[in-house]
Design an enzyme around this catalytic site. Structure first.
Site, mmCIF file in Angstrom:
data_model
loop_
_atom_site.group_PDB
_atom_site.id
_atom_site.type_symbol
_atom_site.label_atom_id
_atom_site.label_comp_id
_atom_site.label_asym_id
_atom_site.label_seq_id
_atom_site.Cartn_x
_atom_site.Cartn_y
_atom_site.Cartn_z
ATOM 1 N N GLY A 146 0.821 -1.214 0.000
ATOM 2 C CA GLY A 146 0.000 0.000 0.000
ATOM 3 C C GLY A 146 0.851 1.259 0.000
ATOM 4 O O GLY A 146 2.023 1.227 -0.355
ATOM 5 N N LEU A 149 0.498 3.654 -2.099
ATOM 6 C CA LEU A 149 0.898 3.476 -3.498
ATOM 7 C C LEU A 149 1.461 4.757 -4.117
ATOM 8 O O LEU A 149 1.001 5.859 -3.819
ATOM 9 C CB LEU A 149 -0.316 3.009 -4.317
ATOM 10 C CG LEU A 149 -0.949 1.700 -3.830
ATOM 11 C CD1 LEU A 149 -2.183 1.355 -4.667
ATOM 12 C CD2 LEU A 149 0.047 0.543 -3.867
ATOM 13 N N HIS A 150 2.458 4.567 -4.968
ATOM 14 C CA HIS A 150 3.053 5.678 -5.704
ATOM 15 C C HIS A 150 3.224 5.255 -7.163
ATOM 16 O O HIS A 150 2.860 4.122 -7.531
ATOM 17 C CB HIS A 150 4.387 6.104 -5.069
ATOM 18 C CG HIS A 150 5.321 4.946 -4.826
ATOM 19 N ND1 HIS A 150 5.898 4.230 -5.845
ATOM 20 C CD2 HIS A 150 5.751 4.365 -3.680
ATOM 21 C CE1 HIS A 150 6.663 3.283 -5.356
ATOM 22 N NE2 HIS A 150 6.584 3.313 -4.031
ATOM 23 N N HIS A 207 4.421 1.691 -8.014
ATOM 24 C CA HIS A 207 3.414 0.623 -7.976
ATOM 25 C C HIS A 207 2.472 0.732 -9.178
ATOM 26 O O HIS A 207 2.099 -0.268 -9.789
ATOM 27 C CB HIS A 207 2.545 0.737 -6.710
ATOM 28 C CG HIS A 207 3.305 0.638 -5.427
ATOM 29 N ND1 HIS A 207 3.423 1.700 -4.553
ATOM 30 C CD2 HIS A 207 3.952 -0.400 -4.862
ATOM 31 C CE1 HIS A 207 4.111 1.314 -3.503
ATOM 32 N NE2 HIS A 207 4.461 0.047 -3.659
ATOM 33 N N LYS A 241 13.816 -1.655 -7.972
ATOM 34 C CA LYS A 241 14.395 -0.946 -6.811
ATOM 35 C C LYS A 241 14.706 -1.960 -5.719
ATOM 36 O O LYS A 241 15.728 -1.892 -5.059
ATOM 37 C CB LYS A 241 13.449 0.123 -6.268
ATOM 38 C CG LYS A 241 14.085 0.858 -5.089
ATOM 39 C CD LYS A 241 13.161 1.798 -4.382
ATOM 40 C CE LYS A 241 12.132 1.135 -3.549
ATOM 41 N NZ LYS A 241 12.613 0.562 -2.273
ATOM 42 N N VAL A 301 11.365 3.293 -10.895
ATOM 43 C CA VAL A 301 10.692 4.555 -11.241
ATOM 44 C C VAL A 301 11.233 5.627 -10.290
ATOM 45 O O VAL A 301 11.293 5.420 -9.079
ATOM 46 C CB VAL A 301 9.159 4.418 -11.117
ATOM 47 C CG1 VAL A 301 8.473 5.743 -11.434
ATOM 48 C CG2 VAL A 301 8.661 3.331 -12.065
ATOM 49 N N SER A 311 9.603 5.362 -3.312
ATOM 50 C CA SER A 311 9.455 4.393 -2.220
ATOM 51 C C SER A 311 8.444 4.949 -1.238
ATOM 52 O O SER A 311 8.414 6.159 -0.987
ATOM 53 C CB SER A 311 10.804 4.219 -1.517
ATOM 54 O OG SER A 311 10.622 3.609 -0.255
ATOM 55 N N SER A 312 7.650 4.066 -0.669
ATOM 56 C CA SER A 312 6.687 4.527 0.345
ATOM 57 C C SER A 312 7.430 5.139 1.530
ATOM 58 O O SER A 312 6.911 6.017 2.216
ATOM 59 C CB SER A 312 5.836 3.353 0.833
ATOM 60 O OG SER A 312 5.237 2.729 -0.274
#
Ligand code: PAF
Length: 289
Positions: free
Chosen positions: A31, A33-34, A37, A150, A177, A186-187
């Protein structure tokens, strides 16, 4: 978009898709999300008939003292983003359904692939990842599953698990990305203060320096890694966990650039641990491995 929380219902849904000849793509996430994802979801949407995105903050991949409690969670935002992309299913199981009382089975990929790099700093982490990914594969029965480079070591561990356990799924490892200044999405970037965020892009600049040295003909890992570390250390308040050159599938250290290699970095900026890497083909190896 179909939102499914029950693993049993998810299994029934996947079976029905398979019975009607549909190809299922899975993007497993925790979750928050960026774009990273979402780009995986888009790859699945373009290649598969049904795209499932799982959102599950997996407790067993966090080591004691890590950020399980504060890991960012925003299901409504995630749901809206996935809906907008046209994702077919959001699978968001409860912890009690994934790990009911008495749960005691863990998948462990042994050897450098899981014990080097992040495996050394985060003991037990990759066993938690392999366990939950194996469960997600069993529940969603994907034909293809998409992971970001990543987390290159995570992808290598999953590729090994799939091979060793004869799991019938294709693993696609997709490019990193990045933000406009090169920081890998990254979250955990959410944890960075504005000032830390400004400094974090040094990781990409350092990796690019290393990549360019390799592309210009330098093959000695020692020389390349020294330069990468020097560039990182130009920013204050950053500590290095590791800077290594490793084989991209085995995660074994390389002294010379002989196979497809990763320059892999983990740093701490304040309280936040960030990882990133670049991939390099050895001279005359272009595209193998
Ligand atoms: O990369 C992640 O977000 C997680 O490690 C994964 C693959 C979803 C397993 O919990």
């Amino acid at each position: 978009m179909n939102v499914i929380v029950s693993p049993e219902e998810m299994k029934r849904f996947s079976q029905a898709c398979r019975d009607s000849g549909k190809r299922i793509g899975l993007v497993a996430t925790m979750g928050s999300l960026h774009e990273g994802h979402l780009s995986l979801a888009r790859s699945s949407l373009s290649e598969c008939d049904v795209t499932v995105v799982s959102v599950f903050v997996n407790p067993c991949q966090f080591c004691p003292g890590e950020d399980l409690e504060k890991y960012p969670r925003d299901m409504e935002k995630d749901r809206a983003l996935l809906e907008k992309e046209g994702v077919d299913v959001l699978f968001a199981p409860d912890e009690s359904e994934m790990y009911p009382g008495g749960y005691s089975t863990f998948v462990e990929v042994k050897g450098p692939v899981s014990e080097a790099l992040c495996g050394a700093s985060r003991p037990g982490h990759f066993s938690g990842v392999s366990t939950v990914v194996a469960k997600l594969f069993n529940i969603t029965s994907p034909h293809i599953s998409y992971f970001g480079r990543k987390d290159a070591q995570q992808a290598a561990v999953i590729i090994r698990m799939v091979r060793d356990l004869d799991i019938d799924v294709d693993i696609r490892v997709m490019p990193v990305v990045r933000e406009s200044d090169g920081l890998a999405m990254s979250s955990r970037n959410n944890y960075l203060s504005e000032e830390e965020r400004g400094r974090a892009s040094v990781v990409y600049r350092a990796l690019e320096k290393g990549r360019k040295m390799a592309v210009s003909g330098e093959t000695k890992a020692g020389k390349i890694l020294e330069k990468v570390k020097d560039v990182i250390m130009t920013e204050k308040g950053i500590s290095i966990d590791y800077v290594e050159m490793v084989d991209s599938l085995e995660m074994t250290p390389l002294e010379k650039l002989e196979t497809r290699a990763l320059i892999a970095v983990a740093v701490r900026i304040g309280q936040t641990r960030l990882i990133d890497n670049v991939i390099i083909d050895a001279p005359n190896q272009g595209g193998k491995n």
